[in-house]
Design an enzyme around this catalytic site. Structure first.
Site, mmCIF file in Angstrom:
data_model
loop_
_atom_site.group_PDB
_atom_site.id
_atom_site.type_symbol
_atom_site.label_atom_id
_atom_site.label_comp_id
_atom_site.label_asym_id
_atom_site.label_seq_id
_atom_site.Cartn_x
_atom_site.Cartn_y
_atom_site.Cartn_z
ATOM 1 N NE ARG A 171 -4.117 -1.442 -0.058
ATOM 2 C CZ ARG A 171 -4.054 -2.705 -0.468
ATOM 3 N NH1 ARG A 171 -2.941 -3.188 -0.974
ATOM 4 N NH2 ARG A 171 -5.113 -3.473 -0.409
ATOM 5 C CB SER A 248 -8.947 -0.609 3.879
ATOM 6 O OG SER A 248 -9.393 -1.772 3.230
ATOM 7 C CD GLU A 345 -5.537 2.522 1.924
ATOM 8 O OE1 GLU A 345 -5.132 2.222 0.819
ATOM 9 O OE2 GLU A 345 -6.569 3.202 2.113
HETATM 10 N N1 EPU Z 1 -12.781 -9.538 8.706
HETATM 11 C C1 EPU Z 1 -13.271 -9.311 9.957
HETATM 12 N N2 EPU Z 1 -14.206 -8.320 10.125
HETATM 13 C C2 EPU Z 1 -14.673 -7.603 9.090
HETATM 14 C C3 EPU Z 1 -14.166 -7.835 7.799
HETATM 15 C C4 EPU Z 1 -13.218 -8.818 7.639
HETATM 16 O O1 EPU Z 1 -12.873 -9.957 10.920
HETATM 17 O O2 EPU Z 1 -15.524 -6.730 9.314
HETATM 18 C C5 EPU Z 1 -11.775 -10.576 8.514
HETATM 19 C C6 EPU Z 1 -12.234 -11.542 7.447
HETATM 20 O O3 EPU Z 1 -12.907 -12.596 8.031
HETATM 21 C C7 EPU Z 1 -10.957 -11.968 6.783
HETATM 22 C C8 EPU Z 1 -9.996 -10.860 7.049
HETATM 23 O O4 EPU Z 1 -10.617 -9.973 7.998
HETATM 24 O O5 EPU Z 1 -10.445 -13.132 7.389
HETATM 25 C C9 EPU Z 1 -9.622 -10.098 5.797
HETATM 26 O O6 EPU Z 1 -10.779 -9.444 5.247
HETATM 27 P P1 EPU Z 1 -10.837 -9.016 3.701
HETATM 28 O O7 EPU Z 1 -10.661 -10.221 2.845
HETATM 29 O O8 EPU Z 1 -12.052 -8.212 3.488
HETATM 30 O O9 EPU Z 1 -9.530 -8.160 3.469
HETATM 31 P P2 EPU Z 1 -8.882 -6.908 4.243
HETATM 32 O O10 EPU Z 1 -7.544 -7.356 4.693
HETATM 33 O O11 EPU Z 1 -9.788 -6.351 5.260
HETATM 34 C C10 EPU Z 1 -7.662 -6.044 2.122
HETATM 35 C C11 EPU Z 1 -7.456 -4.715 1.467
HETATM 36 C C12 EPU Z 1 -8.671 -4.358 0.606
HETATM 37 C C13 EPU Z 1 -8.888 -5.482 -0.388
HETATM 38 C C14 EPU Z 1 -9.113 -6.779 0.365
HETATM 39 C C15 EPU Z 1 -9.302 -7.975 -0.536
HETATM 40 C C16 EPU Z 1 -5.977 -3.395 2.871
HETATM 41 C C17 EPU Z 1 -5.857 -2.285 3.849
HETATM 42 N N3 EPU Z 1 -7.218 -3.695 2.467
HETATM 43 O O12 EPU Z 1 -8.730 -5.886 3.056
HETATM 44 O O13 EPU Z 1 -8.387 -3.188 -0.113
HETATM 45 O O14 EPU Z 1 -9.987 -5.208 -1.225
HETATM 46 O O15 EPU Z 1 -7.956 -7.044 1.181
HETATM 47 O O16 EPU Z 1 -8.104 -8.282 -1.170
HETATM 48 O O17 EPU Z 1 -4.986 -3.969 2.452
HETATM 49 C C18 EPU Z 1 -8.378 -0.878 0.351
HETATM 50 O O18 EPU Z 1 -7.162 -0.989 0.479
HETATM 51 O O19 EPU Z 1 -8.996 0.229 0.450
HETATM 52 C C19 EPU Z 1 -9.135 -2.071 0.110
HETATM 53 C C20 EPU Z 1 -10.470 -2.083 0.097
#
Ligand code: EPU
Length: 354
Positions: A171, A248, A345
């Protein structure tokens, strides 16, 4: 260039704009006015506007990754709207900085090309993608970027940068928090196979009913990503306040193995995590939930998205001060609970979390 998309927000004329409110130009719909606002339809026009501006400047395109303070921006905002896509041959495609990113992804998928299909539905402009090395569902733009066209305002020079020069990391890149450079366009190296790149994100593989490492038609990967993102409130929808966010709000913290073991002992189980070399990236959304915040947690006119704990949202009529108040509450509670400090972020303009 061909295929320039219509601007997402209805400003078509080039030149000085009288309505200087910044809030309506951001996906959070928050923030005060600019001192001056100038519209540019090409990156070249944006450079010309920046050259002639006096005082502080900033470029605003999709407005999806920025938090503008209630006091606005005491300088000139250059609003970049136009983009364009050009095939350079041999799988190389050039996209102008102001191009709506998802229109570009759709364009590549329609032609059966792969490399960015898992970045479907990411809001914002193409020029913003190298700045924070946009990533989702197992793809990051740094994997397919062949060059970034950059205006170096100190040297007043335009040059194509090789990916190794861009300092890409999770990022981030050399362009983030750095007013010296403006991204004017990006070249991607795509594969002409009709099949997606091997699926690298377990949740996406599950949705597609395939294994991690398998390939599917690019169009199917795009549809599955869009469905997943919609389910998390991460596809812009004017009518849905869960999408009035900057995506995010925090990066996923990367901690060392010792700290990860401590966290596991403290919570009595493993948080969702990914290995990053010797270190461990932990889900910030999960930490927020484990610290006691429910999805949909409200504080006045702001709140966590009801669909994803990592999106801080404007429920209507909010101020940036309210949003930052919520962000501080989340950071403070997670730090008290787990000793891990979440970092914002999006780019903060005239606003700070400290
Ligand atoms: N989770 C929770 N609570 C929630 C949502 C998710 O516990 O409310 C857990 C899920 O169960 C999962 C884990 O968190 O095990 C990861 O969740 P998710 O797959 O949604 O990914 P993220 O790490 O929260 C990142 C990126 C997103 C990207 C997604 C999918 C960052 C900061 N965020 O989110 O990118 O779309 O992976 O690849 O790296 C962004 O950067 O703005 C963004 C939306």
């Amino acid at each position: 260039m061909t295929d320039a998309s219509p601007p997402p927000i209805g400003i078509r004329s080039t030149g000085r704009i009288d309505d200087k409110a910044l809030g309506p130009l951001t996906t959070l719909r928050l923030g005060g006015p600019a001192r001056e606002m100038v519209a540019a339809e090409t990156a070249e026009e944006a450079v010309a506007a920046l050259r002639s501006a006096e005082g502080p400047t900033m470029v605003l395109a999709g407005g999806s990754n920025v938090v503008v303070g209630d006091g606005g921006f005491d300088g000139t905002v250059v609003l970049l709207r136009g983009g364009g896509i050009e095939e350079l041959g041999d799988g190389r495609v050039r996209v102008g900085a102001g191009q709506v990113w998802d229109d570009f992804v759709a364009w590549t998928v329609e032609r059966g090309w792969s490399g960015v299909e898992c970045l479907s539905g990411v809001p914002g402009s193409a020029g913003a993608t190298p700045i924070q090395n946009v990533g989702a569902y197992g793809q990051e733009v740094s994997q397919t970027i062949a060059a970034v066209t950059v205006w170096d305002r100190e040297a007043d020079r335009i040059r194509d940068w090789a990916p190794e020069e861009c300092g890409f990391s999770y990022r981030s890149s050399i362009f983030k928090h750095n007013g010296r450079y403006m991204v004017m366009g990006v070249d991607f190296r795509l594969e002409r196979s009709g099949l997606s790149r091997p699926i690298a994100y377990a949740e996406l593989a599950g949705r597609l009913g395939v294994g991690v490492g398998d390939r599917v038609p690019s169009a199917e990967a795009r549809e599955a990503v869009l469905e997943l993102r919609r389910g998390k409130g991460m596809v812009l929808d004017e009518a849905d306040h869960d999408t009035w966010s900057a995506g995010s709000f925090f990066t996923n913290p990367v901690i060392d193995r010792h700290a990860f073991r401590e966290l596991t002992d403290r919570v009595g189980g493993e948080a969702p995590h990914w290995a990053v070399g010797e270190r461990v990236k932990v889900s910030a959304a999960w930490l927020i939930g484990a610290a006691g915040f429910e999805k949909g947690y409200r504080r006045g006119n702001v709140g966590l998205s009801t669909k994803h704990a990592l999106a801080l949202t404007n429920r209507g009529g909010a101020t940036t001060a309210e949003l930052l108040g919520l962000a501080r509450e989340v950071v403070g509670t997670v730090e008290d609970e787990f000793g891990i400090r979440l970092r914002p972020e999006p780019v903060l303009v005239g606003a700070t979390l400290d």
